[in-house]
Design a protein around this motif. Structure first.
Motif, PDB file in Angstrom:
ATOM      1  N   ASP A  53       0.830  -1.205   0.000  1.00  0.00           N
ATOM      2  CA  ASP A  53       0.000   0.000   0.000  1.00  0.00           C
ATOM      3  C   ASP A  53       0.866   1.258   0.000  1.00  0.00           C
ATOM      4  O   ASP A  53       0.856   2.031   0.963  1.00  0.00           O
ATOM      5  CB  ASP A  53      -0.927  -0.022   1.230  1.00  0.00           C
ATOM      6  N   PRO A  54       1.627   1.478  -1.084  1.00  0.00           N
ATOM      7  CA  PRO A  54       2.578   2.596  -1.119  1.00  0.00           C
ATOM      8  C   PRO A  54       1.904   3.923  -1.477  1.00  0.00           C
ATOM      9  O   PRO A  54       1.689   4.247  -2.635  1.00  0.00           O
ATOM     10  CB  PRO A  54       3.566   2.163  -2.208  1.00  0.00           C
ATOM     11  N   LEU A  55       1.614   4.734  -0.474  1.00  0.00           N
ATOM     12  CA  LEU A  55       0.772   5.923  -0.641  1.00  0.00           C
ATOM     13  C   LEU A  55       1.348   6.964  -1.589  1.00  0.00           C
ATOM     14  O   LEU A  55       0.607   7.622  -2.305  1.00  0.00           O
ATOM     15  CB  LEU A  55       0.538   6.570   0.730  1.00  0.00           C
ATOM     16  N   ALA A  56       2.659   7.134  -1.591  1.00  0.00           N
ATOM     17  CA  ALA A  56       3.262   8.225  -2.371  1.00  0.00           C
ATOM     18  C   ALA A  56       3.644   7.813  -3.786  1.00  0.00           C
ATOM     19  O   ALA A  56       4.105   8.641  -4.556  1.00  0.00           O
ATOM     20  CB  ALA A  56       4.503   8.757  -1.642  1.00  0.00           C
ATOM     21  N   ASP A  57       3.458   6.544  -4.104  1.00  0.00           N
ATOM     22  CA  ASP A  57       3.967   6.037  -5.379  1.00  0.00           C
ATOM     23  C   ASP A  57       2.883   5.980  -6.441  1.00  0.00           C
ATOM     24  O   ASP A  57       1.744   5.593  -6.183  1.00  0.00           O
ATOM     25  CB  ASP A  57       4.568   4.640  -5.191  1.00  0.00           C
ATOM     26  N   GLY A  58       3.280   6.338  -7.664  1.00  0.00           N
ATOM     27  CA  GLY A  58       2.378   6.245  -8.804  1.00  0.00           C
ATOM     28  C   GLY A  58       2.297   4.822  -9.326  1.00  0.00           C
ATOM     29  O   GLY A  58       2.949   3.908  -8.802  1.00  0.00           O
ATOM     30  N   PRO A  59       1.506   4.611 -10.393  1.00  0.00           N
ATOM     31  CA  PRO A  59       1.222   3.255 -10.862  1.00  0.00           C
ATOM     32  C   PRO A  59       2.442   2.456 -11.304  1.00  0.00           C
ATOM     33  O   PRO A  59       2.492   1.249 -11.103  1.00  0.00           O
ATOM     34  CB  PRO A  59       0.247   3.470 -12.029  1.00  0.00           C
ATOM     35  N   VAL A  60       3.444   3.109 -11.890  1.00  0.00           N
ATOM     36  CA  VAL A  60       4.625   2.373 -12.375  1.00  0.00           C
ATOM     37  C   VAL A  60       5.425   1.807 -11.208  1.00  0.00           C
ATOM     38  O   VAL A  60       5.799   0.622 -11.198  1.00  0.00           O
ATOM     39  CB  VAL A  60       5.512   3.278 -13.259  1.00  0.00           C
ATOM     40  N   ILE A  61       5.698   2.645 -10.204  1.00  0.00           N
ATOM     41  CA  ILE A  61       6.463   2.170  -9.048  1.00  0.00           C
ATOM     42  C   ILE A  61       5.620   1.204  -8.211  1.00  0.00           C
ATOM     43  O   ILE A  61       6.134   0.214  -7.680  1.00  0.00           O
ATOM     44  CB  ILE A  61       7.001   3.357  -8.218  1.00  0.00           C
ATOM     45  N   GLN A  62       4.309   1.457  -8.117  1.00  0.00           N
ATOM     46  CA  GLN A  62       3.432   0.494  -7.444  1.00  0.00           C
ATOM     47  C   GLN A  62       3.515  -0.876  -8.112  1.00  0.00           C
ATOM     48  O   GLN A  62       3.609  -1.909  -7.443  1.00  0.00           O
ATOM     49  CB  GLN A  62       1.984   0.978  -7.470  1.00  0.00           C
ATOM     50  N   ALA A  63       3.479  -0.886  -9.451  1.00  0.00           N
ATOM     51  CA  ALA A  63       3.535  -2.161 -10.188  1.00  0.00           C
ATOM     52  C   ALA A  63       4.880  -2.855  -9.978  1.00  0.00           C
ATOM     53  O   ALA A  63       4.935  -4.086  -9.851  1.00  0.00           O
ATOM     54  CB  ALA A  63       3.288  -1.909 -11.674  1.00  0.00           C
ATOM     55  N   SER A  64       5.964  -2.073  -9.926  1.00  0.00           N
ATOM     56  CA  SER A  64       7.282  -2.678  -9.694  1.00  0.00           C
ATOM     57  C   SER A  64       7.352  -3.272  -8.293  1.00  0.00           C
ATOM     58  O   SER A  64       7.941  -4.346  -8.090  1.00  0.00           O
ATOM     59  CB  SER A  64       8.407  -1.649  -9.893  1.00  0.00           C
ATOM     60  N   GLY A  65       6.726  -2.599  -7.332  1.00  0.00           N
ATOM     61  CA  GLY A  65       6.680  -3.127  -5.977  1.00  0.00           C
ATOM     62  C   GLY A  65       5.854  -4.399  -5.886  1.00  0.00           C
ATOM     63  O   GLY A  65       6.233  -5.363  -5.201  1.00  0.00           O
ATOM     64  N   ALA A  66       4.725  -4.417  -6.588  1.00  0.00           N
ATOM     65  CA  ALA A  66       3.874  -5.612  -6.601  1.00  0.00           C
ATOM     66  C   ALA A  66       4.634  -6.795  -7.202  1.00  0.00           C
ATOM     67  O   ALA A  66       4.564  -7.921  -6.704  1.00  0.00           O
ATOM     68  CB  ALA A  66       2.598  -5.334  -7.386  1.00  0.00           C
ATOM     69  N   ARG A  67       5.376  -6.514  -8.281  1.00  0.00           N
ATOM     70  CA  ARG A  67       6.162  -7.594  -8.909  1.00  0.00           C
ATOM     71  C   ARG A  67       7.274  -8.074  -7.973  1.00  0.00           C
ATOM     72  O   ARG A  67       7.551  -9.274  -7.878  1.00  0.00           O
ATOM     73  CB  ARG A  67       6.754  -7.096 -10.226  1.00  0.00           C
ATOM     74  N   ALA A  68       7.917  -7.140  -7.271  1.00  0.00           N
ATOM     75  CA  ALA A  68       8.971  -7.516  -6.326  1.00  0.00           C
ATOM     76  C   ALA A  68       8.405  -8.373  -5.190  1.00  0.00           C
ATOM     77  O   ALA A  68       9.041  -9.346  -4.758  1.00  0.00           O
ATOM     78  CB  ALA A  68       9.640  -6.259  -5.763  1.00  0.00           C
ATOM     79  N   LEU A  69       7.204  -8.027  -4.722  1.00  0.00           N
ATOM     80  CA  LEU A  69       6.565  -8.838  -3.684  1.00  0.00           C
ATOM     81  C   LEU A  69       6.250 -10.235  -4.216  1.00  0.00           C
ATOM     82  O   LEU A  69       6.443 -11.236  -3.514  1.00  0.00           O
ATOM     83  CB  LEU A  69       5.299  -8.149  -3.169  1.00  0.00           C
ATOM     84  N   GLN A  70       5.769 -10.299  -5.458  1.00  0.00           N
ATOM     85  CA  GLN A  70       5.529 -11.604  -6.092  1.00  0.00           C
ATOM     86  C   GLN A  70       6.830 -12.387  -6.237  1.00  0.00           C
ATOM     87  O   GLN A  70       6.842 -13.622  -6.157  1.00  0.00           O
ATOM     88  CB  GLN A  70       4.884 -11.413  -7.472  1.00  0.00           C
ATOM     89  N   ASN A  71       7.926 -11.664  -6.433  1.00  0.00           N
ATOM     90  CA  ASN A  71       9.243 -12.298  -6.525  1.00  0.00           C
ATOM     91  C   ASN A  71       9.760 -12.770  -5.168  1.00  0.00           C
ATOM     92  O   ASN A  71      10.846 -13.357  -5.092  1.00  0.00           O
ATOM     93  CB  ASN A  71      10.266 -11.314  -7.124  1.00  0.00           C
ATOM     94  N   GLY A  72       8.986 -12.474  -4.111  1.00  0.00           N
ATOM     95  CA  GLY A  72       9.361 -12.933  -2.773  1.00  0.00           C
ATOM     96  C   GLY A  72      10.216 -11.967  -1.980  1.00  0.00           C
ATOM     97  O   GLY A  72      10.780 -12.332  -0.942  1.00  0.00           O
ATOM     98  N   MET A  73      10.320 -10.720  -2.444  1.00  0.00           N
ATOM     99  CA  MET A  73      11.162  -9.751  -1.743  1.00  0.00           C
ATOM    100  C   MET A  73      10.556  -9.359  -0.400  1.00  0.00           C
ATOM    101  O   MET A  73       9.373  -9.042  -0.309  1.00  0.00           O
ATOM    102  CB  MET A  73      11.373  -8.505  -2.608  1.00  0.00           C
ATOM    103  N   THR A  74      11.360  -9.404   0.637  1.00  0.00           N
ATOM    104  CA  THR A  74      10.993  -8.955   1.984  1.00  0.00           C
ATOM    105  C   THR A  74      12.164  -8.135   2.529  1.00  0.00           C
ATOM    106  O   THR A  74      13.261  -8.150   1.949  1.00  0.00           O
ATOM    107  CB  THR A  74      10.755 -10.147   2.924  1.00  0.00           C
ATOM    108  N   ILE A  75      11.958  -7.452   3.640  1.00  0.00           N
ATOM    109  CA  ILE A  75      13.062  -6.719   4.266  1.00  0.00           C
ATOM    110  C   ILE A  75      14.159  -7.699   4.683  1.00  0.00           C
ATOM    111  O   ILE A  75      15.358  -7.420   4.530  1.00  0.00           O
ATOM    112  CB  ILE A  75      12.553  -5.890   5.466  1.00  0.00           C
TER     113      ILE A  75
END
Length: 263
Positions: A53-75
Motif C-alpha cells: 500500500d505505497p501511498l506516495a507512489d504512482g502506478p509504475v512504481i506500485q507495479a514494480s513493488g507488486a512484482r517484487a513482492l511476487q518475486n518474494g522480496m521482503t526486508i
C-alpha cells in the motif's frame, strides 16, 4: 563525515539520485541494478522496499513493488542481499561506494522491528532512510532517537503546499538532504517545471540547512536540468523503472538511460 555529507561537500550541483525497487525486475537483480546505476553516473541510490500500500507512489512504481513482492522480496531478504554490498566481490569488482538510501513505509518496518531494522541498516551500512508516513511528532518523540543512535540520516519530504514554518521545522529535523516533492501528487506524474520553479526558488531563498533534491516528474535531461536550476540535484524513479522493465540487459539499459542525463 558520512557518505551523504561527503557527497554534498564534493558536489554542489546536479546531484543525481536514482530510485530502484528492491527485487525488481527479478528477485536477484537488486545488486545488478545498483552496480549499473553507480557505474553509469548515479550519485545516490534510493532503494525502494516494496509494500502493498505505497501511498506516495504512482502506478509504475506500485507495479514494480507488486512484482517484487511476487518475486518474494521482503526486508529480511533485502538485508541478506545487501550483506556484502560494500565489499569487493571474489572476481575483484568493487562494491557499492555511493550513498544508499532505503525508502519505504512504516508498516513493514514496524513488523520487522524498528530498532532491529535500524541496526541491520547500519550494519550494511545504509546511509539514510525515507519513510514518508512517519509523522514528525512520532519521529521527534519515539523513532528519531533510534535512527540517530544507529548513525542513519533521515530525510523528510516537503511540497509546494508546505508552509514556510513547517519547511524550516522539517529541514531542522532532516539530515543528509531535504526531499522537495515537485507537486502534491504521486510519483510519475507529468510536471510543468515552469509552474514549480517559483516553489523551488522559494526553497532556495530560505537558505535551508540541508541540500535540496527535487523529486516527482523528473524523467530526462531537460527535466533534470530544470529541477537542478534552484536545487542541489534531483531524483529520478518512474522513468528509470519503466526503462529497465523493457530492457533486455540491465547494465546496457541503465547506461542508455543515464548517459543522456549525466553525459
Amino acid at each position: 563525515m558520512n557518505r551523504l555529507e561527503e557527497l554534498f561537500q564534493r558536489k554542489k550541483e546536479k546531484v543525481l539520485n536514482v530510485y530502484c525497487t528492491a527485487g525488481f525486475p527479478e528477485p536477484d537483480s537488486t545488486l545488478t541494478v545498483m552496480k549499473a546505476l553507480q557505474d553509469n553516473g548515479a550519485d545516490i541510490i534510493e532503494l525502494g522496499m516494496p509494500y502493498s500500500d505505497p501511498l506516495a507512489d504512482g502506478p509504475v512504481i506500485q507495479a514494480s513493488g507488486a512484482r517484487a513482492l511476487q518475486n518474494g522480496m521482503t526486508i529480511e531478504k533485502l538485508f541478506a542481499q545487501l550483506k556484502n554490498v560494500r565489499n569487493s566481490s571474489p572476481s575483484g569488482d568493487g562494491g557499492i561506494y555511493v550513498p544508499i538510501i532505503l525508502m519505504g513505509y512504516m508498516n513493514p518496518v514496524l513488523q520487522y522491528g524498528f530498532e532491529r531494522f535500524c541496526r541491520h541498516a547500519a550494519d550494511v551500512p545504509i546511509d539514510g532512510l525515507i519513510l514518508p508516513d512517519l509523522p514528525e511528532h512520532e519521529f521527534e518523540t519515539e523513532y528519531g532517537p533510534i535512527i540517530k543512535r544507529y548513525g542513519l540520516n533521515f530525510i523528510f519530504l516537503v511540497t509546494p503546499e508546505t508552509s514556510e514554518e513547517r519547511i524550516k521545522k522539517l529541514d531542522a529535523l532532516s539530515t543528509g538532504f531535504l526531499y522537495a516533492v515537485s507537486s502534491s501528487s504521486t510519483t510519475g506524474k507529468q510536471q510543468d517545471f515552469n509552474a514549480v520553479e517559483q516553489y523551488l526558488q522559494r526553497l532556495q531563498n530560505m537558505h535551508l540547512k540541508n541540500p535540496v533534491l527535487v523529486g516527482f516528474g523528473i524523467k530526462d535531461r531537460q527535466s533534470f536540468d530544470a529541477a537542478c536550476k534552484h536545487a542541489s540535484g534531483a531524483i529520478i524513479g518512474t522513468a528509470y523503472i519503466k526503462h529497465i522493465e523493457q530492457a533486455d540487459d540491465i547494465e546496457a539499459g541503465t547506461k542508455a538511460f543515464l548517459q543522456p542525463i549525466v553525459g
